[in-house]
Scaffold this active site. Sequence first.
Site, mmCIF file in Angstrom:
data_model
loop_
_atom_site.group_PDB
_atom_site.id
_atom_site.type_symbol
_atom_site.label_atom_id
_atom_site.label_comp_id
_atom_site.label_asym_id
_atom_site.label_seq_id
_atom_site.Cartn_x
_atom_site.Cartn_y
_atom_site.Cartn_z
ATOM 1 N N SER A 1 -33.322 22.589 -26.694
ATOM 2 C CA SER A 1 -33.518 21.329 -25.984
ATOM 3 C C SER A 1 -34.825 20.724 -26.464
ATOM 4 O O SER A 1 -35.706 21.444 -26.967
ATOM 5 C CB SER A 1 -33.583 21.597 -24.471
ATOM 6 O OG SER A 1 -34.117 20.487 -23.776
ATOM 7 N N TYR B 1 -37.346 26.428 -17.372
ATOM 8 C CA TYR B 1 -36.506 25.979 -18.489
ATOM 9 C C TYR B 1 -37.372 25.727 -19.723
ATOM 10 O O TYR B 1 -37.014 26.130 -20.842
ATOM 11 C CB TYR B 1 -35.766 24.707 -18.086
ATOM 12 C CG TYR B 1 -34.678 24.285 -19.036
ATOM 13 C CD1 TYR B 1 -33.424 24.876 -18.984
ATOM 14 C CD2 TYR B 1 -34.887 23.287 -19.982
ATOM 15 C CE1 TYR B 1 -32.403 24.486 -19.849
ATOM 16 C CE2 TYR B 1 -33.886 22.892 -20.850
ATOM 17 C CZ TYR B 1 -32.643 23.492 -20.782
ATOM 18 O OH TYR B 1 -31.642 23.096 -21.640
#
Length: 243
Positions: free
Chosen positions: A141, A155
């Site tokens: 990501s 995350y």
Amino acid sequence: MTLANKVALVTGGGSGMGAAIAMALAGAGAQVTIVGRREAPLREVASATTQGPSVHWQVADVGNRTQVTQLVERVTSAYGPIDILVNNAGINIAARKLADIDPNDWDQLMAINATGAFNLIHAVLPQMRAQKDGLIINISSIAGVRPSALAGAAYNASKHALSALNASINLEESVHGIRATLLAPGEANTPLLDRRPVPVPAEVRAQVLQPEDIAAAVLFIALLPPRACVPQLIISPTIYPFA
């Protein structure tokens, strides 16, 4: 070029990016196995594949090292050594600020996003070394390239760990013909959006990256000759350009 005679393993293959990636690889001729923790969505994806070889499925928790070892043994026994590994399995949590994170949620997220990828990599590297060839694509990501308040601390940490792991593969394993790519999408319309603290409107979902966009990028990388390595690829939706 096609991927005929190539064996691919895609984690998190029951929905979103994983499902699209599996269909793209199969469409190019690869023998694909998708992995997830729930049988029903895996069966649905496998049955929907209409181009190329059939997509097969296996239930396994990537965070469970024993299950991963058994998974790789089953796939290798059925189809041969794994040529392409796509580490796509990933989760996020609703309470994302450091002040709000439940340590148990942190452990689960890291077990899937970071340790899960390591488990698969550790399991397939011996056979890739033996055949002097292999491609590992780690779906990360933009939060793994720069921290994001929206993505949250856990995350961010998991995807930065994945970034370092990807770089380490290229540093240590390129002498064995093994290549690794960190594919870092920006905002994408996947089930992870359902975990957002604030719901994402349908009109925004339609404008951000779609699973088939990520699948096309994976296919591009997979079709490159063994002499070419893409260490990192960042893809952003036009409405949210990466700066």
